[in-house]
Write an enzyme that holds these catalytic residues in place. Structure first.
Site, PDB file in Angstrom:
ATOM      1  N   ASN A  12       0.851  -1.191   0.000  1.00 25.43           N
ATOM      2  CA  ASN A  12       0.000   0.000   0.000  1.00 25.43           C
ATOM      3  C   ASN A  12       0.893   1.249   0.000  1.00 25.43           C
ATOM      4  OD1 ASN A  12      -1.468   2.273   0.991  1.00 25.43           O
ATOM      5  ND2 ASN A  12      -3.116   0.887   1.599  1.00 25.43           N
ATOM      6  N   ASP A  14      -0.081   4.497  -0.157  1.00 28.95           N
ATOM      7  CA  ASP A  14      -0.757   5.756   0.200  1.00 28.95           C
ATOM      8  C   ASP A  14       0.162   6.748   0.905  1.00 28.95           C
ATOM      9  OD1 ASP A  14      -3.033   4.570  -0.743  1.00 28.95           O
ATOM     10  OD2 ASP A  14      -3.956   4.260   1.213  1.00 28.95           O
ATOM     11  N   HIS A  15       1.005   6.215   1.810  1.00 30.19           N
ATOM     12  CA  HIS A  15       1.789   7.144   2.624  1.00 30.19           C
ATOM     13  C   HIS A  15       2.929   7.802   1.869  1.00 30.19           C
ATOM     14  CE1 HIS A  15      -0.771   6.582   5.867  1.00 30.19           C
ATOM     15  NE2 HIS A  15      -0.412   5.336   6.135  1.00 30.19           N
ATOM     16  N   ARG A  23       3.798  18.785   0.913  1.00 28.86           N
ATOM     17  CA  ARG A  23       4.373  19.980   0.290  1.00 28.86           C
ATOM     18  C   ARG A  23       3.710  20.325  -1.037  1.00 28.86           C
ATOM     19  NH1 ARG A  23       9.303  21.891   2.593  1.00 28.86           N
ATOM     20  NH2 ARG A  23       8.829  21.711   4.788  1.00 28.86           N
ATOM     21  N   HIS A  48      -5.401   3.839  -2.122  1.00 35.85           N
ATOM     22  CA  HIS A  48      -6.743   4.210  -1.675  1.00 35.85           C
ATOM     23  C   HIS A  48      -7.067   5.609  -2.209  1.00 35.85           C
ATOM     24  CE1 HIS A  48      -9.669   4.493   2.039  1.00 35.85           C
ATOM     25  NE2 HIS A  48     -10.256   4.804   0.906  1.00 35.85           N
ATOM     26  N   ARG A  50      -9.174   8.232  -1.708  1.00 35.16           N
ATOM     27  CA  ARG A  50     -10.174   8.674  -0.728  1.00 35.16           C
ATOM     28  C   ARG A  50     -11.013   9.802  -1.300  1.00 35.16           C
ATOM     29  NH1 ARG A  50      -9.044   6.891   4.821  1.00 35.16           N
ATOM     30  NH2 ARG A  50     -10.731   8.299   5.339  1.00 35.16           N
ATOM     31  N   ARG A  54      -6.882  12.990   0.256  1.00 26.75           N
ATOM     32  CA  ARG A  54      -5.832  13.476   1.153  1.00 26.75           C
ATOM     33  C   ARG A  54      -4.444  12.951   0.766  1.00 26.75           C
ATOM     34  NH1 ARG A  54      -7.273  10.293   6.723  1.00 26.75           N
ATOM     35  NH2 ARG A  54      -9.283  11.279   6.335  1.00 26.75           N
ATOM     36  N   GLU A  75      -8.328   0.669  -3.350  1.00 28.24           N
ATOM     37  CA  GLU A  75      -9.212   0.732  -2.176  1.00 28.24           C
ATOM     38  C   GLU A  75     -10.145   1.903  -2.394  1.00 28.24           C
ATOM     39  OE1 GLU A  75      -7.038   1.097   1.427  1.00 28.24           O
ATOM     40  OE2 GLU A  75      -6.133  -0.863   1.197  1.00 28.24           O
ATOM     41  N   THR A 106      -8.575   3.838   7.710  1.00 31.33           N
ATOM     42  CA  THR A 106      -9.827   3.084   7.718  1.00 31.33           C
ATOM     43  C   THR A 106      -9.976   2.425   9.086  1.00 31.33           C
ATOM     44  OG1 THR A 106      -9.240   2.582   5.436  1.00 31.33           O
ATOM     45  CG2 THR A 106     -11.174   1.483   6.332  1.00 31.33           C
ATOM     46  N   GLU A 156     -11.573  -8.992   2.569  1.00 34.73           N
ATOM     47  CA  GLU A 156     -10.300  -8.681   3.210  1.00 34.73           C
ATOM     48  C   GLU A 156     -10.591  -8.563   4.700  1.00 34.73           C
ATOM     49  OE1 GLU A 156      -7.592  -5.866   1.464  1.00 34.73           O
ATOM     50  OE2 GLU A 156      -6.881  -5.224   3.432  1.00 34.73           O
ATOM     51  N   HIS A 195      -4.291  -4.391   7.613  1.00 33.08           N
ATOM     52  CA  HIS A 195      -4.448  -3.271   8.543  1.00 33.08           C
ATOM     53  C   HIS A 195      -3.621  -3.505   9.810  1.00 33.08           C
ATOM     54  CE1 HIS A 195      -5.970   0.393  10.183  1.00 33.08           C
ATOM     55  NE2 HIS A 195      -6.538   0.619   9.034  1.00 33.08           N
ATOM     56  N   GLY A 196      -2.666  -2.618  10.012  1.00 33.43           N
ATOM     57  CA  GLY A 196      -1.846  -2.664  11.228  1.00 33.43           C
ATOM     58  C   GLY A 196      -0.814  -3.784  11.234  1.00 33.43           C
ATOM     59  N   HIS A 218       1.657   1.025   6.152  1.00 38.74           N
ATOM     60  CA  HIS A 218       2.329   1.925   7.090  1.00 38.74           C
ATOM     61  C   HIS A 218       3.673   1.394   7.590  1.00 38.74           C
ATOM     62  CE1 HIS A 218       2.909   4.149  10.897  1.00 38.74           C
ATOM     63  NE2 HIS A 218       2.468   5.143  10.145  1.00 38.74           N
TER      64      HIS A 218
HETATM   65  N1  PXP Z   1      -6.194  -2.840   3.924  1.00 35.98           N
HETATM   66  C1  PXP Z   1      -7.114  -1.854   3.955  1.00 35.98           C
HETATM   67  C2  PXP Z   1      -8.492  -2.147   3.475  1.00 35.98           C
HETATM   68  C3  PXP Z   1      -6.783  -0.561   4.401  1.00 35.98           C
HETATM   69  O1  PXP Z   1      -7.717   0.411   4.419  1.00 35.98           O
HETATM   70  C4  PXP Z   1      -5.457  -0.297   4.793  1.00 35.98           C
HETATM   71  C5  PXP Z   1      -5.079   1.084   5.221  1.00 35.98           C
HETATM   72  O2  PXP Z   1      -5.116   1.945   4.135  1.00 35.98           O
HETATM   73  C6  PXP Z   1      -4.521  -1.358   4.724  1.00 35.98           C
HETATM   74  C7  PXP Z   1      -4.931  -2.616   4.305  1.00 35.98           C
HETATM   75  C8  PXP Z   1      -3.096  -1.159   5.103  1.00 35.98           C
HETATM   76  O3  PXP Z   1      -3.012  -0.860   6.469  1.00 35.98           O
HETATM   77  P1  PXP Z   1      -1.634  -0.427   7.106  1.00 35.98           P
HETATM   78  O4  PXP Z   1      -1.228   0.867   6.469  1.00 35.98           O
HETATM   79  O5  PXP Z   1      -1.940  -0.320   8.560  1.00 35.98           O
HETATM   80  O6  PXP Z   1      -0.630  -1.524   6.769  1.00 35.98           O
END
Ligand code: PXP
Length: 243
Positions: A12, A14-15, A23, A48, A50, A54, A75, A106, A156, A195-196, A218
């Site tokens: 993922n 996103d970050h 910036r 994702h 969103r 963001r 996502e 999420t 998921e 997630h996490g 993350h």
């Molecule tokens: N799966 C889904 C559906 C999520 O929304 C996220 C967070 O964007 C992740 C996986 C990844 O989570 P993490 O960034 O905590 O690894």
């Protein structure tokens, strides 16, 4: 236990976009990050889009689809505007998630029981474009049952409660996920999780029966600050394959 094939890693990104948006410029380049992640062994790229944009922007997902050699997993919420964009984009996969504008990430799974009709329509619309659909849900039997009634391809499983727990309660959360995998499989659903998840807690999740893919963001992006993205992905991929 079924024969354990290797579990896939969805990276993922996103970050990377979160940092870029801080910036408002072009760095760090999200596409380059995806390509680095693929070199490190990511089997898929997850982003994702969103509603509040963001981090990931519309142009990112279209460019990712054009450039990457592995499946793009979008996502997304089931808001009309987003479903319309996803139908046009037609990524290989889409994971439907709940979305609240104030949340940091999420926070819980989709409530498929109460939103079943609308979710079912979004699933069908995406599948008509050749998209393989997944529903992000908590490991709750009634939600799994409702998910199977939407004709989704995958669920998921939300691993957030597992990731946030310790000691005996972590064991309970893992058991809950194990039972969820068995039940979902019995209904003909295929299973991803996320997630996490991080370098310390991922292995028991990768060992769960019928697990196909873990989506992780993350912890990998955080580690990449110190050792580089390619290496951070390699390390995670090795952990989930060595189960
Ligand atoms: N799966 C889904 C559906 C999520 O929304 C996220 C967070 O964007 C992740 C996986 C990844 O989570 P993490 O960034 O905590 O690894």
């Amino acid at each position: 236990m079924p024969f354990k094939k290797s579990v896939k890693l969805g990276l993922n990104i996103d970050h990377v976009a979160t940092l870029r948006q801080a910036r408002g410029g072009r760095e760090p380049d999200v596409i380059r990050a995806a390509l680095e992640g693929i070199k490190g062994g990511a089997d898929g790229i997850t982003a994702h889009l969103r509603e509040d944009r963001r981090h990931i922007q519309d142009r990112d997902v279209f460019e990712l689809k054009r450039v990457i050699s592995v499946p793009l997993n979008l996502e997304m919420s089931i808001e009309k505007e987003i479903v319309k964009i996803a139908s046009k984009l037609a990524p290989a996969k889409a994971c439907l998630v709940p979305e609240r504008r104030q949340e940091l990430t999420t926070e819980g799974g989709l409530d498929v029981i109460s939103g079943k009709n609308k979710i079912k329509q979004s699933v069908a619309r995406l599948q008509n474009q050749g998209v393989e659909v997944s529903l992000f849900i908590d490991p709750i039997p009634k939600q799994i049952e409702a998910a199977s009634e939407t004709n989704t391809d995958f669920i998921e499983l939300h691993t957030g409660s597992y990731a946030n727990s310790t000691g005996a309660s972590r064991k309970r959360e893992l058991d809950r996920l194990l039972r969820a995998c068995q039940f979902a499989h019995s209904l003909g659903l295929r299973i991803n999780a996320g997630h996490g998840l991080n370098y310390d807690n991922v292995k028991p999740i990768a060992r769960l029966p019928y697990m196909v893919e873990l989506n992780i963001g993350h912890s990998i992006i955080s580690r990449s600050v110190f050792i580089g993205l390619r290496k951070a992905v390699e390390e995670m991929r090795d952990l989930i394959r060595e189960v």
